[in-house]
Design a protein around this motif. Structure first.
Motif, PDB file in Angstrom:
ATOM      1  N   ASP A  42       9.434   0.827  -3.582  1.00 14.08           N
ATOM      2  CA  ASP A  42      10.319   1.640  -2.750  1.00 14.08           C
ATOM      3  C   ASP A  42      10.338   3.092  -3.220  1.00 14.08           C
ATOM      4  N   GLU A  43      10.320   3.285  -4.529  1.00 14.03           N
ATOM      5  CA  GLU A  43      10.232   4.646  -5.067  1.00 14.03           C
ATOM      6  C   GLU A  43       8.951   5.322  -4.592  1.00 14.03           C
ATOM      7  N   ALA A  44       7.839   4.617  -4.718  1.00 15.45           N
ATOM      8  CA  ALA A  44       6.543   5.186  -4.356  1.00 15.45           C
ATOM      9  C   ALA A  44       6.454   5.504  -2.871  1.00 15.45           C
ATOM     10  N   ALA A  45       7.144   4.713  -2.026  1.00 15.24           N
ATOM     11  CA  ALA A  45       7.099   4.949  -0.585  1.00 15.24           C
ATOM     12  C   ALA A  45       7.618   6.338  -0.228  1.00 15.24           C
ATOM     13  N   GLU A  46       8.564   6.844  -1.014  1.00 19.55           N
ATOM     14  CA  GLU A  46       9.100   8.174  -0.730  1.00 19.55           C
ATOM     15  C   GLU A  46       8.059   9.277  -0.927  1.00 19.55           C
ATOM     16  N   LEU A  47       7.024   8.996  -1.694  1.00 23.61           N
ATOM     17  CA  LEU A  47       5.965   9.992  -1.904  1.00 23.61           C
ATOM     18  C   LEU A  47       5.156  10.220  -0.633  1.00 23.61           C
ATOM     19  N   VAL A  48       5.131   9.224   0.254  1.00 24.60           N
ATOM     20  CA  VAL A  48       4.229   9.287   1.403  1.00 24.60           C
ATOM     21  C   VAL A  48       4.954   9.251   2.745  1.00 24.60           C
ATOM     22  N   GLY A  49       6.283   9.411   2.727  1.00 24.21           N
ATOM     23  CA  GLY A  49       6.994   9.481   3.994  1.00 24.21           C
ATOM     24  C   GLY A  49       8.196   8.577   4.114  1.00 24.21           C
ATOM     25  N   GLY A  50       8.461   7.742   3.118  1.00 22.99           N
ATOM     26  CA  GLY A  50       9.633   6.897   3.152  1.00 22.99           C
ATOM     27  C   GLY A  50       9.344   5.470   3.595  1.00 22.99           C
ATOM     28  N   ARG A  57       5.006  12.008 -11.104  1.00 24.94           N
ATOM     29  CA  ARG A  57       4.290  13.154 -11.697  1.00 24.94           C
ATOM     30  C   ARG A  57       2.789  13.106 -11.430  1.00 24.94           C
ATOM     31  N   PHE A  58       2.203  11.906 -11.496  1.00 28.97           N
ATOM     32  CA  PHE A  58       0.742  11.781 -11.368  1.00 28.97           C
ATOM     33  C   PHE A  58       0.347  10.686 -10.360  1.00 28.97           C
ATOM     34  N   PRO A  59       0.811  10.746  -9.128  1.00 21.50           N
ATOM     35  CA  PRO A  59       0.555   9.647  -8.186  1.00 21.50           C
ATOM     36  C   PRO A  59      -0.916   9.415  -7.881  1.00 21.50           C
ATOM     37  N   ARG A  60      -1.742  10.443  -7.985  1.00 21.77           N
ATOM     38  CA  ARG A  60      -3.164  10.293  -7.671  1.00 21.77           C
ATOM     39  C   ARG A  60      -3.960   9.671  -8.814  1.00 21.77           C
ATOM     40  N   PRO A  98       0.831  -1.208   0.000  1.00 21.07           N
ATOM     41  CA  PRO A  98       0.000   0.000   0.000  1.00 21.07           C
ATOM     42  C   PRO A  98       0.866   1.258   0.000  1.00 21.07           C
ATOM     43  N   ILE A  99       0.451   2.244  -0.762  1.00 17.62           N
ATOM     44  CA  ILE A  99       1.113   3.548  -0.800  1.00 17.62           C
ATOM     45  C   ILE A  99       0.058   4.586  -0.427  1.00 17.62           C
ATOM     46  N   LYS A 100       0.055   5.007   0.836  1.00 21.27           N
ATOM     47  CA  LYS A 100      -0.998   5.883   1.334  1.00 21.27           C
ATOM     48  C   LYS A 100      -0.394   6.992   2.172  1.00 21.27           C
ATOM     49  N   TYR A 101      -0.831   8.219   1.918  1.00 15.48           N
ATOM     50  CA  TYR A 101      -0.302   9.347   2.664  1.00 15.48           C
ATOM     51  C   TYR A 101      -1.144   9.636   3.894  1.00 15.48           C
ATOM     52  N   TYR A 102      -0.458   9.770   5.035  1.00 16.48           N
ATOM     53  CA  TYR A 102      -1.086  10.176   6.287  1.00 16.48           C
ATOM     54  C   TYR A 102      -0.638  11.605   6.580  1.00 16.48           C
ATOM     55  N   PRO A 103      -1.565  12.568   6.600  1.00  9.53           N
ATOM     56  CA  PRO A 103      -1.183  13.972   6.837  1.00  9.53           C
ATOM     57  C   PRO A 103      -0.307  14.111   8.073  1.00  9.53           C
ATOM     58  N   GLY A 104       0.801  14.824   7.884  1.00  6.62           N
ATOM     59  CA  GLY A 104       1.787  14.995   8.941  1.00  6.62           C
ATOM     60  C   GLY A 104       3.068  14.251   8.652  1.00  6.62           C
ATOM     61  N   LYS A 106       6.362  13.105   6.500  1.00  9.18           N
ATOM     62  CA  LYS A 106       7.347  13.896   5.759  1.00  9.18           C
ATOM     63  C   LYS A 106       7.501  13.340   4.347  1.00  9.18           C
ATOM     64  N   SER A 107       6.833  13.983   3.394  1.00  8.83           N
ATOM     65  CA  SER A 107       6.832  13.514   2.004  1.00  8.83           C
ATOM     66  C   SER A 107       7.883  14.239   1.174  1.00  8.83           C
ATOM     67  N   SER A 108       8.267  13.611   0.062  1.00 11.31           N
ATOM     68  CA  SER A 108       9.183  14.244  -0.890  1.00 11.31           C
ATOM     69  C   SER A 108       8.454  15.210  -1.814  1.00 11.31           C
ATOM     70  N   LEU A 109       7.120  15.221  -1.770  1.00 14.06           N
ATOM     71  CA  LEU A 109       6.317  16.087  -2.621  1.00 14.06           C
ATOM     72  C   LEU A 109       5.826  17.312  -1.843  1.00 14.06           C
ATOM     73  N   GLN A 110       5.591  18.398  -2.567  1.00 13.35           N
ATOM     74  CA  GLN A 110       5.015  19.582  -1.928  1.00 13.35           C
ATOM     75  C   GLN A 110       3.571  19.334  -1.518  1.00 13.35           C
ATOM     76  N   ASP A 111       2.843  18.554  -2.333  1.00 11.55           N
ATOM     77  CA  ASP A 111       1.439  18.289  -2.034  1.00 11.55           C
ATOM     78  C   ASP A 111       1.149  16.794  -2.184  1.00 11.55           C
ATOM     79  N   PRO A 112       1.337  16.013  -1.129  1.00 16.67           N
ATOM     80  CA  PRO A 112       1.077  14.575  -1.198  1.00 16.67           C
ATOM     81  C   PRO A 112      -0.352  14.187  -0.813  1.00 16.67           C
ATOM     82  N   GLN A 113      -1.196  15.176  -0.540  1.00 19.19           N
ATOM     83  CA  GLN A 113      -2.556  14.883  -0.072  1.00 19.19           C
ATOM     84  C   GLN A 113      -3.304  13.995  -1.067  1.00 19.19           C
TER      85      GLN A 113
END
Length: 356
Positions: free
Chosen positions: A255-263, A235-238, A93-99, A101-108
């Motif tokens: 592993d690449e995708a994990a960096e989008l949501v905090g590592g 570029r288009f994770p959503r 799973p690749i899921k962003y939890y607000p708070g 530390k993402s590599s993106l400016q807007d990982p929401q």
């Protein structure tokens, strides 16, 4: 009836994250019988076998296994759980939890899953001396007309894509996507290959997955080459819902995708399809920080959440994930990898507090 779980911390930071995770579940009162046998690095230091027969038997008799990390000593455990149990699909799973530390400016809003074939491809390593392969296949020539002997001295690695492997992964992937669709997700499967170069092996993979997709009404599918998929993930994770790919491609992309949501500290996984399922974080044994009490246990906790879901304990799984999300949103008890100062145990206590 309590579900029987075998907790195997393994090596490095594995025992640290495992201990706080089972403590959360026990103190939260989840209906689990968690067995913690001596094994791995701890057993080796005590002069005992890292994975004795009695521990294997406990795994065989369990409902599921939690595994921490293998740093070499516990390699036998990983081989047993993955290949001897024939757990052919790895769910990432690749899921962003607000708070976080993402590599993106807007990982929401990032929330997708990578399904990785877990038993074939280049794993486990099928390697050897190139001269041996040249002697075994003297008539074989590549697209450029070169024989294996023309390459001189070197090494080879064999990549296996079987019809059986593709068929069972395809059925699992389609069922997985349709189940997610019931939960409100788009119901789209993205097939990732390099079939423009590997026309036979990845051609078989692509055709097999797409053929199964066409049997399922209500399931949309698309295909990208792996290099393009890697670019699109950034570029288009959503745009993604579920991706399915072969073993090494899945290993790299997840592993690449994990960096989008905090590592990797937030990257859980489930390994299913075989005799006994197991659930593990994907960050490895991290020997550089082992014993310091600062490793992020989120991936282990979320792997336990996946285990609870698989065992039909949806309420408990939701409670565990919700507690993790609250701790991240609050931001006061995060580990150093997330910009905080909390220890492993302090983070876990904060999670437990939100459940109780």
């Amino acid at each position: 009836m309590k579900k029987k779980i075998v907790a195997l911390g393994g090596d490095g930071v594995g025992p640290e994250i495992m201990e706080v995770t089972w403590e959360i579940m026990e103190k939260a009162g989840f209906a689990l019988d968690i067995i913690k046998p001596l094994h791995g690095e701890a057993a080796w230091k005590a002069g005992k076998e890292a994975f004795p027969e009695e521990v294997k038997n406990l795994c065989q008799q369990s409902d599921a296994i939690l595994f921490g990390a293998q740093g070499g000593i516990s390699r036998e455990i990983l081989y047993f759980l993955r290949w001897q149990q024939d757990n052919f699909v790895n769910i990432r799973p690749i899921k962003y939890y607000p708070g976080a530390k993402s590599s993106l400016q807007d990982p929401q809003g990032i929330d997708f899953v990578i399904l990785r074939e877990n038993s074939e491809g280049l794993y486990p390593a099928r390697e050897g001396d190139l001269n041996f392969l040249a002697q075994a296949l003297p008539q074989f020539k590549d697209r450029m007309g070169k024989s294996l002997a023309d390459y001189g001295h070197g090494k080879f690695a064999i990549r296996v894509i079987s019809e059986r492997g593709v068929e069972r992964l395809a059925k699992f992937a389609c069922a997985f996507v349709l189940e997610r669709k019931k939960q409100g997700y788009p119901g789209k499967l993205t097939v990732v290959t390099k079939s423009n170069v590997l026309s036979q092996s990845d051609g078989l993979f692509q055709k097999g997955i797409e053929a199964e997709c066409q049997k399922n009404v209500g399931l949309r599918h698309e295909h990208f080459y792996v290099d393009d998929a890697a670019r699109r993930l950034i570029r288009f994770p959503r745009d993604f819902d579920v991706l399915v790919t072969s073993n090494m491609f899945g290993d790299i992309l997840a592993d690449e995708a994990a960096e989008l949501v905090g590592g990797l500290g937030l990257a859980p996984s489930a390994c299913l399809g075989g005799k006994k399922p197991y659930f593990e974080p994907v960050h490895g044994s991290a020997p550089d920080i082992a014993g310091k009490g600062i490793v992020n246990p989120t991936a282990m906790i979320l792997s336990a959440k996946m285990m609870l879901d698989h065992l039909g304990m949806k309420r408990e799984g939701e409670a565990l994930e919700k507690a993790v999300a609250i701790v991240y949103r609050d931001g006061k008890t995060l580990t150093p990898d997330q910009g905080g100062k909390a220890s492993t145990r302090e983070f876990a206590r904060a999670v437990l507090k939100e459940i109780q």
